[in-house]
Enzyme design. Sequence first.
Site, PDB file in Angstrom:
ATOM      1  N   SER A 134      -3.984 -45.355  53.943  1.00 35.14           N
ATOM      2  CA  SER A 134      -3.159 -45.404  52.744  1.00 35.14           C
ATOM      3  C   SER A 134      -3.284 -46.780  52.125  1.00 35.14           C
ATOM      4  O   SER A 134      -3.594 -47.763  52.813  1.00 35.14           O
ATOM      5  CB  SER A 134      -1.697 -45.136  53.116  1.00 35.14           C
ATOM      6  OG  SER A 134      -0.811 -45.533  52.094  1.00 35.14           O
ATOM      7  N   TYR A 147       5.971 -46.169  58.384  1.00 35.01           N
ATOM      8  CA  TYR A 147       4.754 -45.618  57.785  1.00 35.01           C
ATOM      9  C   TYR A 147       3.755 -46.724  57.485  1.00 35.01           C
ATOM     10  O   TYR A 147       2.578 -46.641  57.854  1.00 35.01           O
ATOM     11  CB  TYR A 147       5.113 -44.856  56.509  1.00 35.01           C
ATOM     12  CG  TYR A 147       3.934 -44.235  55.807  1.00 35.01           C
ATOM     13  CD1 TYR A 147       3.475 -42.972  56.168  1.00 35.01           C
ATOM     14  CD2 TYR A 147       3.287 -44.895  54.768  1.00 35.01           C
ATOM     15  CE1 TYR A 147       2.401 -42.388  55.522  1.00 35.01           C
ATOM     16  CE2 TYR A 147       2.206 -44.320  54.113  1.00 35.01           C
ATOM     17  CZ  TYR A 147       1.771 -43.070  54.495  1.00 35.01           C
ATOM     18  OH  TYR A 147       0.692 -42.498  53.868  1.00 35.01           O
TER      19      TYR A 147
END
Length: 238
Positions: A134, A147
């Site tokens: 990401s 995350y």
Amino acid sequence: MSNKPLAVITGASHGIGKTLAIKFAEEGHPCLLISRHIEPIPELENKAILYEKVDVTDFHALQSAIQKAEALYGKTECIINNAGFLNIGELRDTPIEKCNYELDVLVKGVLNGVKAVISDMSARKSGTIINISSLGDRKPYPQAICYHASKHAVRCISESLQMAEGKNNVRVLNIAPGLVKTNIHTNMGISFEEYCRNLGNPTFLLPEELADIIMFCWRLPQHICIRDIVVMPTDCTI
């Protein structure tokens, strides 16, 4: 048995993983599709597909599923570690159990996928490992701490593994997209519209767009490895 090699995709029930599964199958690759909630994908009817309901945090179950697929279709030539989800909220308000499971899926799930195939790839001197990271692997966000910490770890795993296994002709790719239009918001219990508002109504990538970029990287000759790539909408200011 297909004359093209086996591709293994985790998190294949929807979004990026499902789109990649369709693209690999369309090119004639047998596929092992893994997810906790995997169901047959209508677009893949009559293709060489094996579905396995596995939690990627369970190494032995994941390894067993891959070995089962390899018995049918030959050795894994590509694994895409894509399984994941996102919790958004203040860390102080998030139960430790949710934090631990998020870290387990996003970090240990990738490590488990790598461990299940790396010894054989290294010995054969062939194989590609694609880790779906990401933009968060290099840019933190205050309300998704676990995350983003996990994605930093995934990027480090990818870079370190490439350094270790490049000499054995094993490619390792870290793919770091911005926001992709998937159903990741459902895990948060909110609508897509609310999810967009919470993020400031940004531009999203489509799963098909990201999958096309990943397929481009995969199709390159084995001696060429795009090791780390950020994919963002042109108008994104982040």
